[in-house]
Design a protein around this motif. Structure first.
Motif, short mmCIF file in Angstrom:
data_model
loop_
_atom_site.label_atom_id
_atom_site.label_comp_id
_atom_site.label_asym_id
_atom_site.label_seq_id
_atom_site.Cartn_x
_atom_site.Cartn_y
_atom_site.Cartn_z
N ALA A 187 38.45 -16.16 -4.58
CA ALA A 187 38.46 -15.75 -6.13
C ALA A 187 39.44 -14.80 -6.20
CB ALA A 187 36.90 -14.92 -6.16
N TYR A 240 42.53 -16.84 -7.10
CA TYR A 240 42.06 -17.58 -8.27
C TYR A 240 42.29 -16.73 -9.59
CZ TYR A 240 40.00 -20.27 -11.90
OH TYR A 240 39.68 -21.05 -13.13
N TRP A 241 41.84 -15.42 -9.50
CA TRP A 241 41.93 -14.61 -10.66
C TRP A 241 43.47 -14.26 -10.94
CZ3 TRP A 241 38.70 -16.08 -13.78
CH2 TRP A 241 37.39 -16.24 -13.05
N PHE A 284 37.45 -23.07 -11.44
CA PHE A 284 37.06 -22.53 -10.17
C PHE A 284 36.04 -23.16 -9.35
CE2 PHE A 284 34.27 -19.33 -8.03
CZ PHE A 284 35.25 -18.63 -7.30
#
Length: 168
Positions: free
Chosen positions: A106, A109-110, A128
């Motif tokens: 996460a 990804y962000w 995602f």
């Protein structure tokens, strides 16, 4: 220098990162003095690391008339360090690595999503989800009930990160 001028704490430019970001940071830190071109020019070298400072010291005396010209020369010299924006489809190739935690995936990804300048929440949610392993309970949950927006996606991820943390 003006009376009671306190030099703001700058990030020193190392000659390897994006010069536009450095200029933006510099202007933000000097915001109260942006109307004072002379001061902006005089303080700028104190925001430079050794490599960029060598460039600055080699500028021909009198070749820069104002701050606008200074930052233009700075950008020209360090143009190869400009960050090239990533296309949105790089999110499609992003996958959770074997053994990687949801927290780590996460986070990666962000970071990439923000770098791209993502503003499409549906793209964020679906890319995602597609990067998660096929046997992931979070992927299954996001497939059955796709989030309506970014807040809902973030809540879902947070919930599953807590479950993952509890298992570790």
């Amino acid at each position: 220098m003006p009376d009671r001028f306190a030099r703001p704490p700058f990030n020193c430019y190392d000659g390897k990162t994006d010069p536009i970001e450095h200029i933006s940071h510099y202007i933000q830190m000097m915001f109260l003095h942006t109307h004072n071109d002379v001061l902006m020019c005089k303080v700028f070298p104190s925001s430079l690391g050794p490599t960029a400072l060598r460039w600055f010291n080699r500028l021909q005396k009198g070749s820069i008339r104002n701050f606008s010209e200074l930052i233009q020369e700075f950008e020209v010299r360090f143009v190869t360090c400009n960050r090239v924006p990533q296309p949105v489809d790089v999110l499609l190739s992003m996958k959770m690595r074997t053994g990687e935690t949801l927290r780590s995936y996460a986070s990666r990804y962000w970071e990439l999503y923000i770098e791209i300048g993502g503003d499409n929440e549906r793209v964020a949610a679906s890319t995602f989800r597609m990067g998660l392993p096929e046997d992931s309970r979070l992927r299954e949950s996001l497939t059955k009930k796709p989030p309506e927006g970014m807040r809902q996606l973030m809540r879902h991820i947070k919930e599953y990160k807590r479950l993952e943390d509890d298992r570790l």
